[in-house]
Design an enzyme around this catalytic site. Structure first.
Site, short mmCIF file in Angstrom:
data_model
loop_
_atom_site.label_atom_id
_atom_site.label_comp_id
_atom_site.label_asym_id
_atom_site.label_seq_id
_atom_site.Cartn_x
_atom_site.Cartn_y
_atom_site.Cartn_z
N HIS A 313 0.85 -1.18 0.00
CA HIS A 313 0.00 0.00 0.00
C HIS A 313 0.88 1.23 0.00
O HIS A 313 1.95 1.23 0.62
CB HIS A 313 -0.91 0.01 1.24
CG HIS A 313 -2.08 0.91 1.07
ND1 HIS A 313 -2.03 2.26 1.34
CD2 HIS A 313 -3.33 0.66 0.60
CE1 HIS A 313 -3.20 2.79 1.06
NE2 HIS A 313 -4.01 1.85 0.61
N ASP A 371 -7.96 -5.69 0.31
CA ASP A 371 -8.43 -6.48 -0.83
C ASP A 371 -8.00 -7.93 -0.76
O ASP A 371 -8.56 -8.78 -1.45
CB ASP A 371 -7.93 -5.86 -2.13
CG ASP A 371 -8.60 -4.53 -2.38
OD1 ASP A 371 -9.77 -4.40 -1.99
OD2 ASP A 371 -7.95 -3.64 -2.94
N1 CMC Z 1 4.12 -7.51 -4.99
C1 CMC Z 1 5.45 -7.51 -5.16
N2 CMC Z 1 6.24 -6.45 -5.01
C2 CMC Z 1 5.65 -5.30 -4.68
C3 CMC Z 1 4.27 -5.20 -4.46
C4 CMC Z 1 3.49 -6.37 -4.63
N3 CMC Z 1 2.16 -6.32 -4.43
N4 CMC Z 1 3.95 -3.94 -4.12
C5 CMC Z 1 5.10 -3.26 -4.12
N5 CMC Z 1 6.14 -4.08 -4.45
C6 CMC Z 1 7.57 -3.72 -4.51
C7 CMC Z 1 7.90 -2.95 -5.77
O1 CMC Z 1 8.30 -3.80 -6.83
C8 CMC Z 1 9.00 -2.07 -5.28
O2 CMC Z 1 10.17 -2.86 -5.20
P1 CMC Z 1 11.64 -2.20 -5.52
O3 CMC Z 1 11.82 -1.14 -4.48
O4 CMC Z 1 12.58 -3.33 -5.42
O5 CMC Z 1 11.54 -1.64 -6.91
C9 CMC Z 1 8.61 -1.71 -3.86
O6 CMC Z 1 7.81 -2.83 -3.42
C10 CMC Z 1 7.80 -0.43 -3.73
O7 CMC Z 1 6.67 -0.53 -4.61
P2 CMC Z 1 5.97 0.68 -5.35
O8 CMC Z 1 5.25 0.16 -6.55
O9 CMC Z 1 6.98 1.77 -5.57
O10 CMC Z 1 4.94 1.15 -4.24
P3 CMC Z 1 3.72 2.08 -4.47
O11 CMC Z 1 3.48 2.78 -3.18
O12 CMC Z 1 3.89 2.94 -5.68
O13 CMC Z 1 2.54 1.05 -4.82
C11 CMC Z 1 0.66 -0.37 -4.66
C12 CMC Z 1 1.51 0.70 -3.94
C13 CMC Z 1 -0.60 -0.64 -3.83
C14 CMC Z 1 0.22 0.17 -6.04
C15 CMC Z 1 1.51 -1.66 -4.84
O14 CMC Z 1 1.92 -2.14 -3.59
C16 CMC Z 1 0.76 -2.75 -5.61
O15 CMC Z 1 0.78 -2.76 -6.85
N6 CMC Z 1 0.08 -3.71 -4.89
C17 CMC Z 1 -0.71 -4.73 -5.53
C18 CMC Z 1 -2.06 -4.15 -5.93
C19 CMC Z 1 -2.97 -3.95 -4.73
O16 CMC Z 1 -3.16 -4.85 -3.91
N7 CMC Z 1 -3.60 -2.75 -4.67
C20 CMC Z 1 -4.62 -2.48 -3.64
C21 CMC Z 1 -4.25 -1.36 -2.73
S1 CMC Z 1 -5.38 -1.32 -1.33
C22 CMC Z 1 -6.87 -0.85 -2.00
C23 CMC Z 1 -6.92 0.60 -2.28
O17 CMC Z 1 -6.81 1.39 -1.32
O18 CMC Z 1 -7.10 0.95 -3.47
#
Ligand code: CMC
Length: 431
Positions: A313, A371
């Protein structure tokens, strides 16, 4: 918004004079540096794609402490609201700032129940869609189309119009989501029943049919109501920011909320619940718990493009308090179903355990989000996975409306118009 005693000074290495910027304190949470005069003073913009360090507004609706795993609606912890209040009381709270007393609660429940039907013409509009259309495609259209049916509540600058549009959208969303579902499976729509609770009525519109009585299961009703409460608002997330930006042009409230529905659809936001259940099904089909190690290895391999859906998140970096409540709700619903051994729930629990102990996830502070478990609850109730995001939209409508109304009433509100760092060609001539 209180000014703090401190100021921020921005200095430059290129000889430009430094500028002093005001710092404001919220009630809780990080202070903000006011950069509104930065361009006028320096000719420079700030650069923050993805809004990683940017507060887009001041708001008194919802507060998240990502480190503590805390979520407050108008100051009340989500755990207490989920345990002691129903969704419509939470809607009242989000819209009005205070919980209703007994009489206000009764009146609000009555008011919403009086607006549950949609214009009869809506079903002809719905018929234009293919039967296999994704419910979110249908909902984006239906919610936007409300503005064509309720002309007396489309002036976003009129407080009375905003109020009635809010009630209409909160009341009609369950009807629209159920209509989208019934249309997809070729069953007749069920008209709302106003003597049922908000969640009970939705269950009946989803699973009832005109040929027999439908008895609402109280465990499912409570679980669904809790899902609605947990998803009701989440401060300045992508869809709330979309609604604010869209509404900032002065468009009508229905159009602004339709923009929120469209944004929510994406798998990084509301679409994650559907994506998560699909992921669990795929793992199950590929060998289940015995093959989890291989799946986790793929998630950790950056070249695979596989993410563990339902994990991580932007704000919660410790745990998602909604996930804890949903995990307990999943156990209650599965017990009611006599499915204590639901293979997808077992798989989810095993996956969460591995991930929570694995360095990759621990170092990046990746925890199960809401989720991860809400899909399991909805699946157990009988809701198809392509409707999960629609149910999220139903619940989030009140949050979007509250955010929109707060913005319009804010004397500091302007049309949202971000600037950019231009990296294309400088002026050139056509040969
Ligand atoms: N699985 C594997 N690796 C992950 C994941 C994941 N679900 N989420 C983040 N990472 C890794 C990412 O690859 C990155 O690694 P590195 O630093 O080595 O490059 C690091 O963690 C930071 O990730 P980010 O994408 O920069 O983080 P963000 O804050 O931009 O993204 C997120 C947040 C929710 C989009 C992401 O965690 C994600 O895609 N999760 C899966 C989708 C999901 O479950 N979304 C629902 C969110 S809760 C409902 C809502 O409020 O909408």
């Amino acid at each position: 918004m209180d000014s703090s005693d401190s100021k921020a000074t921005l200095s430059f290495t290129n000889g430009k004079p430094s500028v002093e910027l005001p710092v404001y304190k919220g009630t809780i949470g990080p202070d903000v540096v006011d950069i509104r005069k930065l361009y006028a003073q320096t000719g420079m913009f700030t650069y923050d794609p993805g809004f990683l360090s940017t507060g887009s507004c001041s708001s008194s609706i919802t507060f998240i402490n990502g480190e503590k795993g805390e979520l407050l609606y108008r100051g009340y912890p989500i755990e207490q609201l989920a345990a002691k209040k129903d969704f419509l009381d939470v809607c009242y709270l989000l819209l009005n700032g205070e919980l209703p007393n007994a009489e206000e609660s009764k009146q609000f429940h009555h008011l919403v129940s009086e607006h549950t039907m949609v214009h009869e013409q809506m079903q002809y509009f719905l018929r234009g869609f293919r039967r296999d259309a994704h419910p979110m495609a249908v909902l984006t259209g239906l919610v936007g189309a409300l503005s064509a049916f309720y002309h007396d509540s489309t002036d976003i600058h009129n407080a009375e119009h905003r109020h009635i549009a809010a009630i209409r959208m909160i009341a009609k969303m369950p009807t629209l989501v159920a209509m989208a579902y019934k249309y997809g499976i070729g069953q007749p729509y069920m008209y709302p029943r106003n003597d049922l609770s908000y969640a009970g009525n939705f269950l009946r519109m989803m699973f009832g049919n005109p040929c027999e009585d439908y008895k609402v299961n109280p465990v499912f009703e409570k679980a669904l109501d809790r899902i609605f409460i947990l998803h009701a608002d989440h401060e300045q997330n992508a869809s709330a920011s979309t609604v604010r930006l869209c509404g900032s042009s002065g468009t009508n409230p229905f159009a602004a909320i339709a923009a929120g529905v469209a944004c929510l659809w994406g798998p990084a936001h509301g679409g994650a619940n559907e994506a998560c259940l699909n992921m669990l099904r795929r793992i199950q089909a590929d060998g289940g718990i015995a093959k989890l190690g291989e799946f986790i290895a793929k998630v950790k391999d950056k070249n695979s493009g596989v993410r563990l859906m339902g994990f991580g998140h932007r704000v919660y970096k410790n745990f998602d308090p909604r996930a804890k409540i949903m995990q307990a709700t999943a156990a209650e619903v599965l017990a009611e179903m006599g499915h204590k051994k639901d293979p997808l729930f077992d798989l989810a629990q095993a996956l969460a355990k591995i991930a929570l102990e694995d360095d990759y996830f621990v170092q990046r502070k990746l925890y199960p989000n809401v989720d991860f478990y809400s899909g399991i609850v909805e699946h157990a109730i009988g809701i198809p996975s392509n409707l999960f995001t629609g149910i999220f939209a139903l619940a989030r409508t009140v949050g979007w409306v509250a955010q929109l109304n707060e913005m319009i009433a804010d004397p500091e509100y302007h049309i949202g118009r971000p600037r950019q760092l231009y990296t294309g060609h400088a002026r050139r001539d056509v040969a």
